[in-house]
Design an enzyme around this catalytic site. Structure first.
Site, PDB file in Angstrom:
ATOM      1  CB  SER A  20      -2.438  12.671 -14.957  1.00  0.00           C
ATOM      2  OG  SER A  20      -3.651  13.109 -15.562  1.00  0.00           O
ATOM      3  CE1 TYR A  76      -5.255  11.095 -10.670  1.00  0.00           C
ATOM      4  CE2 TYR A  76      -5.467  12.626 -12.501  1.00  0.00           C
ATOM      5  CZ  TYR A  76      -5.020  11.421 -11.992  1.00  0.00           C
ATOM      6  OH  TYR A  76      -4.335  10.550 -12.793  1.00  0.00           O
ATOM      7  CG  ASP A 119      -1.871   1.164   1.275  1.00  0.00           C
ATOM      8  OD1 ASP A 119      -1.702   2.123   0.499  1.00  0.00           O
ATOM      9  OD2 ASP A 119      -2.813   1.132   2.112  1.00  0.00           O
ATOM     10  CE  LYS A 165      -1.440  11.097 -11.020  1.00  0.00           C
ATOM     11  NZ  LYS A 165      -0.509   9.964 -10.911  1.00  0.00           N
TER      12      LYS A 165
END
Length: 264
Positions: A136, A149, A57, A153
């Site tokens: 991304s 998100y 993890d 990134k």
């Protein structure tokens, strides 16, 4: 020897399957052990030199350090670290109540890559190896509905861009890959405004790139030790238009968000 995080499905699993054809020695890491074992067997069937499975993890620092330790103890070296593990999220900030899951997302997407890289650093210097960070396009251009998100990134990109310069003298390469929309389950499993699995994508996925094509382009960039891998004409255009016409990029992003919402 190549370590891949987030290797149980999606882009990570496809990277493993394509590397197995070379054949490469692989260490596959993710939380779901059953899925990891299935991917490992696919890699063995394709001719992988050897495959080690390590339940990990990446949001837990100790797991990241144990992963690298197990890899080096088993094979005696580390040549490539592919930081691929990540989660998605889609929610407008004004829809979010408890921000706790923003922190959870940062631990997975950013800190997981930092912890794995820090643990691997001395071994990568010894082999003059390479780091691949799967980021991304949302880390190059802020996307509405993706505040959490995009933040993870952008943080990841800044870390690896700075690290690239630090490691140049040691001969360690750093490649950052910027996929756009890829046909995987990541967005459906990602967080919604309540911090629960969304169950659907918040993006227009028509024309999504296949995981196979995405992995192929990442590995080509890795082989060439490229600085950046931007995978589509739209992504390359958006990167430059952000500098030349940022307002236009904002309008296009908002239009895409509204279109995907109307389709669902």
């Amino acid at each position: 020897m190549v370590v891949i995080t987030g290797a149980s499905d999606g882009i990570g699993a496809e990277l493993a399957r394509q590397l197995a054809l070379r054949p490469a020695t692989l260490v596959l890491a993710a939380r779901n052990l059953d899925k990891l074992q299935a991917v490992a067997q696919q890699c063995r069937d394709r001719g992988a030199g050897d495959v080690l499975v390590q339940r990990t993890d990446v949001s837990v620092e100790a797991d990241c350090r144990t992963l690298i330790q197990a890899a080096v103890q088993t094979y005696g070296r580390l040549d490539v670290l592919i930081n691929n593990a990540g989660m998605s999220a889609h929610a407008r900030l004004d829809e979010v109540g408890d921000l706790g899951w923003y922190e959870d997302l940062m631990r997975t997407n950013h800190w997981g890559a930092v912890w794995c890289t820090h643990a691997a650093l001395q071994h990568l210097k010894a082999s003059r190896g390479q780091i691949v960070a799967v980021s991304s396009l949302a880390g190059l251009v802020g996307v509405p509905g993706r505040t959490a998100y995009s933040a993870t990134k952008f943080a990841m990109n800044g870390f690896f861009e700075a690290l690239r310069v630090e490691l140049a003298e040691a001969g360690v390469g750093v490649t950052i890959a910027y996929p756009g929309v890829v046909a995987t389950e990541i967005r459906r499993r990602g967080y919604n405004a309540a911090g629960q699995p969304a169950g659907k994508s918040g993006l227009d996925e028509r024309g999504a790139m296949s995981a196979e094509d995405c992995a192929r382009l990442i590995l080509r960039g890795m082989d060439r030790r490229q600085r950046d891998v931007v995978m589509s004409a739209k992504g390359k255009l958006g990167r430059w238009m952000k500098l030349l016409a940022p307002g236009w990029v904002d309008r296009m992003a908002l239009a895409a968000l509204n279109k995907s919402g109307s389709d669902r």
